[in-house]
Scaffold this motif. Structure first.
Motif, PDB file in Angstrom:
ATOM      1  N   PHE A 196       0.871  -1.100  -0.024  1.00  0.00           N
ATOM      2  CA  PHE A 196       0.009   0.011  -0.181  1.00  0.00           C
ATOM      3  C   PHE A 196       1.141   1.292   0.020  1.00  0.00           C
ATOM      4  CE2 PHE A 196      -2.430   3.325   2.191  1.00  0.00           C
ATOM      5  CZ  PHE A 196      -3.341   3.353   1.555  1.00  0.00           C
ATOM      6  N   ILE A 197       1.954   1.268   0.724  1.00  0.00           N
ATOM      7  CA  ILE A 197       3.095   2.324   1.000  1.00  0.00           C
ATOM      8  C   ILE A 197       3.479   2.701  -0.378  1.00  0.00           C
ATOM      9  CG2 ILE A 197       4.700   3.343   2.000  1.00  0.00           C
ATOM     10  CD1 ILE A 197       4.021   1.894   4.586  1.00  0.00           C
ATOM     11  N   SER A 198       4.194   1.577  -0.936  1.00  0.00           N
ATOM     12  CA  SER A 198       4.879   1.943  -2.335  1.00  0.00           C
ATOM     13  C   SER A 198       3.921   2.448  -3.308  1.00  0.00           C
ATOM     14  CB  SER A 198       5.127   0.443  -2.684  1.00  0.00           C
ATOM     15  OG  SER A 198       6.079   0.439  -3.814  1.00  0.00           O
ATOM     16  N   GLU A 199       2.725   1.693  -3.573  1.00  0.00           N
ATOM     17  CA  GLU A 199       1.747   2.033  -4.751  1.00  0.00           C
ATOM     18  C   GLU A 199       1.268   3.504  -4.327  1.00  0.00           C
ATOM     19  OE1 GLU A 199      -1.372  -0.668  -5.158  1.00  0.00           O
ATOM     20  OE2 GLU A 199       0.156  -2.197  -5.974  1.00  0.00           O
ATOM     21  N   THR A 200       1.058   4.003  -2.920  1.00  0.00           N
ATOM     22  CA  THR A 200       0.502   5.282  -2.714  1.00  0.00           C
ATOM     23  C   THR A 200       1.590   6.448  -2.944  1.00  0.00           C
ATOM     24  OG1 THR A 200      -0.863   4.447  -0.906  1.00  0.00           O
ATOM     25  CG2 THR A 200      -0.450   6.666  -0.757  1.00  0.00           C
ATOM     26  N   ILE A 201       2.734   5.931  -2.699  1.00  0.00           N
ATOM     27  CA  ILE A 201       3.841   6.921  -2.896  1.00  0.00           C
ATOM     28  C   ILE A 201       4.183   6.892  -4.610  1.00  0.00           C
ATOM     29  CG2 ILE A 201       6.523   7.371  -2.835  1.00  0.00           C
ATOM     30  CD1 ILE A 201       6.496   6.244   0.040  1.00  0.00           C
ATOM     31  N   SER A 202       4.031   6.190  -5.374  1.00  0.00           N
ATOM     32  CA  SER A 202       4.187   5.991  -6.703  1.00  0.00           C
ATOM     33  C   SER A 202       3.154   6.545  -7.373  1.00  0.00           C
ATOM     34  CB  SER A 202       4.591   4.575  -7.191  1.00  0.00           C
ATOM     35  OG  SER A 202       3.392   3.851  -7.062  1.00  0.00           O
ATOM     36  N   CYS A 203       2.024   6.517  -6.907  1.00  0.00           N
ATOM     37  CA  CYS A 203       0.745   7.281  -7.433  1.00  0.00           C
ATOM     38  C   CYS A 203       0.326   8.341  -6.739  1.00  0.00           C
ATOM     39  CB  CYS A 203      -0.549   6.252  -7.610  1.00  0.00           C
ATOM     40  SG  CYS A 203       0.136   4.544  -8.560  1.00  0.00           S
ATOM     41  N   ASN A 204       1.055   8.967  -6.064  1.00  0.00           N
ATOM     42  CA  ASN A 204       0.727  10.115  -5.225  1.00  0.00           C
ATOM     43  C   ASN A 204       0.088  11.226  -6.201  1.00  0.00           C
ATOM     44  OD1 ASN A 204       0.891  11.967  -2.749  1.00  0.00           O
ATOM     45  ND2 ASN A 204       2.354  13.022  -3.647  1.00  0.00           N
ATOM     46  N   LYS A 205       0.392  11.805  -7.228  1.00  0.00           N
ATOM     47  CA  LYS A 205      -0.134  12.816  -8.133  1.00  0.00           C
ATOM     48  C   LYS A 205      -1.557  12.269  -8.668  1.00  0.00           C
ATOM     49  CE  LYS A 205       4.150  14.550 -10.015  1.00  0.00           C
ATOM     50  NZ  LYS A 205       4.925  14.826 -11.281  1.00  0.00           N
ATOM     51  N   GLU A 206      -1.664  11.219  -9.076  1.00  0.00           N
ATOM     52  CA  GLU A 206      -2.901  10.551  -9.336  1.00  0.00           C
ATOM     53  C   GLU A 206      -4.151  10.626  -7.996  1.00  0.00           C
ATOM     54  OE1 GLU A 206      -0.090   9.287 -10.069  1.00  0.00           O
ATOM     55  OE2 GLU A 206      -0.206   9.023 -11.983  1.00  0.00           O
ATOM     56  N   ILE A 207      -3.532  10.173  -7.073  1.00  0.00           N
ATOM     57  CA  ILE A 207      -4.427  10.190  -5.575  1.00  0.00           C
ATOM     58  C   ILE A 207      -4.700  11.761  -5.344  1.00  0.00           C
ATOM     59  CG2 ILE A 207      -4.419  10.042  -3.187  1.00  0.00           C
ATOM     60  CD1 ILE A 207      -2.666   7.549  -4.010  1.00  0.00           C
ATOM     61  N   ARG A 208      -3.867  12.592  -5.408  1.00  0.00           N
ATOM     62  CA  ARG A 208      -4.196  14.006  -5.165  1.00  0.00           C
ATOM     63  C   ARG A 208      -5.224  14.528  -6.171  1.00  0.00           C
ATOM     64  NH1 ARG A 208       1.255  17.031  -3.555  1.00  0.00           N
ATOM     65  NH2 ARG A 208      -0.289  18.753  -3.014  1.00  0.00           N
ATOM     66  N   SER A 209      -4.910  14.176  -7.687  1.00  0.00           N
ATOM     67  CA  SER A 209      -5.882  14.896  -8.472  1.00  0.00           C
ATOM     68  C   SER A 209      -7.223  14.276  -8.369  1.00  0.00           C
ATOM     69  CB  SER A 209      -5.132  14.243  -9.812  1.00  0.00           C
ATOM     70  OG  SER A 209      -4.097  14.617 -10.079  1.00  0.00           O
ATOM     71  N   PHE A 210      -7.301  13.250  -7.936  1.00  0.00           N
ATOM     72  CA  PHE A 210      -8.960  12.741  -7.792  1.00  0.00           C
ATOM     73  C   PHE A 210      -9.276  12.605  -6.263  1.00  0.00           C
ATOM     74  CE2 PHE A 210      -7.297  10.511 -11.510  1.00  0.00           C
ATOM     75  CZ  PHE A 210      -8.379  10.786 -12.375  1.00  0.00           C
ATOM     76  N   ASN A 211      -8.698  13.695  -5.518  1.00  0.00           N
ATOM     77  CA  ASN A 211      -9.130  13.815  -4.067  1.00  0.00           C
ATOM     78  C   ASN A 211      -9.211  12.577  -3.119  1.00  0.00           C
ATOM     79  OD1 ASN A 211      -9.349  16.717  -4.540  1.00  0.00           O
ATOM     80  ND2 ASN A 211     -11.304  16.430  -5.546  1.00  0.00           N
ATOM     81  N   GLY A 212      -7.975  11.824  -3.567  1.00  0.00           N
ATOM     82  CA  GLY A 212      -8.333  10.475  -2.641  1.00  0.00           C
ATOM     83  C   GLY A 212      -7.280  10.465  -1.591  1.00  0.00           C
ATOM     84  N   THR A 213      -6.764  11.769  -1.110  1.00  0.00           N
ATOM     85  CA  THR A 213      -5.531  11.620  -0.111  1.00  0.00           C
ATOM     86  C   THR A 213      -6.315  11.016   0.980  1.00  0.00           C
ATOM     87  OG1 THR A 213      -4.677  13.379  -1.021  1.00  0.00           O
ATOM     88  CG2 THR A 213      -4.380  12.991   1.259  1.00  0.00           C
ATOM     89  N   LYS A 214      -7.668  11.680   1.652  1.00  0.00           N
ATOM     90  CA  LYS A 214      -8.452  11.456   2.868  1.00  0.00           C
ATOM     91  C   LYS A 214      -8.827   9.826   2.715  1.00  0.00           C
ATOM     92  CE  LYS A 214     -12.200  12.651   6.325  1.00  0.00           C
ATOM     93  NZ  LYS A 214     -12.451  11.233   6.150  1.00  0.00           N
ATOM     94  N   GLU A 215      -9.204   9.044   1.664  1.00  0.00           N
ATOM     95  CA  GLU A 215      -9.373   7.907   1.585  1.00  0.00           C
ATOM     96  C   GLU A 215      -8.162   7.038   1.897  1.00  0.00           C
ATOM     97  OE1 GLU A 215     -11.444   4.610  -1.592  1.00  0.00           O
ATOM     98  OE2 GLU A 215     -11.099   6.857  -1.986  1.00  0.00           O
ATOM     99  N   SER A 216      -6.997   7.450   1.214  1.00  0.00           N
ATOM    100  CA  SER A 216      -5.825   6.694   1.546  1.00  0.00           C
ATOM    101  C   SER A 216      -5.399   6.886   2.897  1.00  0.00           C
ATOM    102  CB  SER A 216      -4.881   7.031   0.636  1.00  0.00           C
ATOM    103  OG  SER A 216      -5.099   7.363  -0.853  1.00  0.00           O
ATOM    104  N   ILE A 217      -5.508   7.768   3.474  1.00  0.00           N
ATOM    105  CA  ILE A 217      -5.227   8.102   5.086  1.00  0.00           C
ATOM    106  C   ILE A 217      -5.878   6.990   5.820  1.00  0.00           C
ATOM    107  CG2 ILE A 217      -5.070   9.509   7.019  1.00  0.00           C
ATOM    108  CD1 ILE A 217      -4.198  11.762   5.009  1.00  0.00           C
ATOM    109  N   ASP A 218      -7.261   6.882   5.562  1.00  0.00           N
ATOM    110  CA  ASP A 218      -8.076   6.160   6.377  1.00  0.00           C
ATOM    111  C   ASP A 218      -7.863   4.902   6.114  1.00  0.00           C
ATOM    112  OD1 ASP A 218      -9.629   8.435   6.941  1.00  0.00           O
ATOM    113  OD2 ASP A 218     -11.257   8.334   5.587  1.00  0.00           O
ATOM    114  N   LEU A 219      -7.521   4.402   4.900  1.00  0.00           N
ATOM    115  CA  LEU A 219      -7.236   2.995   4.602  1.00  0.00           C
ATOM    116  C   LEU A 219      -5.962   2.383   5.498  1.00  0.00           C
ATOM    117  CD1 LEU A 219      -8.034   2.684   0.653  1.00  0.00           C
ATOM    118  CD2 LEU A 219      -9.059   1.646   2.781  1.00  0.00           C
ATOM    119  N   PHE A 220      -4.958   3.586   5.340  1.00  0.00           N
ATOM    120  CA  PHE A 220      -3.645   3.110   5.994  1.00  0.00           C
ATOM    121  C   PHE A 220      -3.806   2.996   7.505  1.00  0.00           C
ATOM    122  CE2 PHE A 220       0.316   4.606   8.060  1.00  0.00           C
ATOM    123  CZ  PHE A 220       1.039   3.617   7.497  1.00  0.00           C
ATOM    124  N   GLU A 221      -4.665   4.042   8.054  1.00  0.00           N
ATOM    125  CA  GLU A 221      -4.992   3.903   9.461  1.00  0.00           C
ATOM    126  C   GLU A 221      -5.686   2.513   9.761  1.00  0.00           C
ATOM    127  OE1 GLU A 221      -7.015   7.474  10.756  1.00  0.00           O
ATOM    128  OE2 GLU A 221      -5.393   8.595  10.796  1.00  0.00           O
TER     129      GLU A 221
END
Length: 323
Positions: A196-221
């Motif tokens: 999860f960490i590896s894919e989140t870092i490599s796809c960071n721009k795409e996640i921020r573009s689609f407002n998925g930051t909060k969802e990623s944080i929730d999944l990680f927590e």
């Protein structure tokens, strides 16, 4: 333990080193166990004012100590060679396997999962094997040798220690059974988090573009909390072994002191023999503490090794000839 037998079969060029490893560990335990016996003889020599015998005994103790140190050094070098060579071969096998996997298999596992197989799981296996080699063979040899020496001093106290042995073995077995499942879950969650960490870092721009930051944080927590709960349970069960063994050791030591002191007063054994008995009572039970730690580490190593072989056993891409 089939997975460890398979590891030995796959690394026959390294497996032969197990022979000197066992020999060095056994000899180390033999000379280490002989030292308290010599110490008891030295005390009896002092009591009887036999200073000639005392000098001879001290020279033997010095020689045994030197041999013990040399055997410990040789054992450590062989054990390190076995452990690190096996880890290196596992990494090479895993890395080579990845290049032959179908794309769908690589995508289903994820980049972080592959890294966990090759790096994290291999490191856990290496640490577990190293601890096993350092403590298992010497622990078993110590139990057998010390028990034989105890019989030569006083068979009654030896019988008491023999009766306590099944209790220690049962406690170690129950703890190992509890920790095995927890460490397996811990290994799986750790791999998922790395992925999860590896894919989140490599796809960071795409996640921020689609407002998925909060969802990623929730999944990680969520994954982090799950890992915390499983790790807490695994650490709790694995931590029970040492203090439980120490309680049993203290009870055994008290029994040896009680019966041994009575026999000294009765003139059945000497003060030197009692000193040796007390040392052997501690030395006899010490391997159980070490074996409890070994079972814990081996449980974690087994889970990681199973994951590595699950990758190695994946179906490969069909071979295509250039003809």
């Amino acid at each position: 333990m089939r997975v460890f037998l398979r590891l030995i079969r796959d690394n026959k060029s390294i497996a032969y080193l197990l022979v000197p490893a066992i020999i060095y560990s056994t000899l180390f335990s033999l000379f280490s166990a002989f030292l308290p016996y010599l110490a008891g003889i030295s005390i009896d020599n002092i009591s009887s004012r036999n200073f000639v015998g005392l000098r001879v005994t001290l020279l033997i103790i010095l020689g045994c100590s030197i041999v013990t140190a040399i055997l410990k050094l040789l054992s450590a070098r062989v054990n390190n060679l076995i452990s690190y060579s096996l880890a290196n071969n596992l990494r090479l096998m895993s890395y080579s396997k990845v290049s032959r996997l179908p794309i769908r298999t690589v995508d289903s596992k994820g980049q972080g999962d592959m890294q966990s197989y090759i790096v994290n799981d291999t490191e856990v296996v290496s640490d577990g094997i190293l601890l096993f080699l350092n403590q298992f063979f010497s622990g078993i040899a110590t139990i057998v040798i010390v028990f034989i020496l105890l019989l030569s001093i006083d068979w009654k106290i030896s019988a008491i220690l023999l009766l306590v042995m099944p209790v220690s073995l049962y406690v170690s077995y129950m703890i190992q059974k509890k920790t095995s499942g927890s460490f397996k879950k811990q290994s799986q969650i750790r791999s998922d988090m790395s992925n999860f960490i590896s894919e989140t870092i490599s796809c960071n721009k795409e996640i921020r573009s689609f407002n998925g930051t909060k969802e990623s944080i929730d999944l990680f927590e969520k994954a982090s909390n799950q890992y915390r709960d499983v790790s807490r349970k695994a650490v709790f069960y694995s931590s029970i072994g040492n203090p439980t063994s120490r309680v049993i050791n203290s009870i055994v030591f008290a029994i040896v002191v009680f019966f041994g002191a009575n026999q000294v007063v009765s003139g059945i054994i000497t003060i030197g023999a009692l000193t040796s008995l007390l040392a052997y009572a501690t030395q006899f039970m010490k391997p159980y503490n070490e074996l409890a730690n070994v079972f814990t580490e081996i449980s974690d190593a087994k889970a990681s090794l199973s994951r590595i072989y699950s990758l190695i056993d994946e179906e490969e891409m069909p071979y295509e000839s250039n003809d």
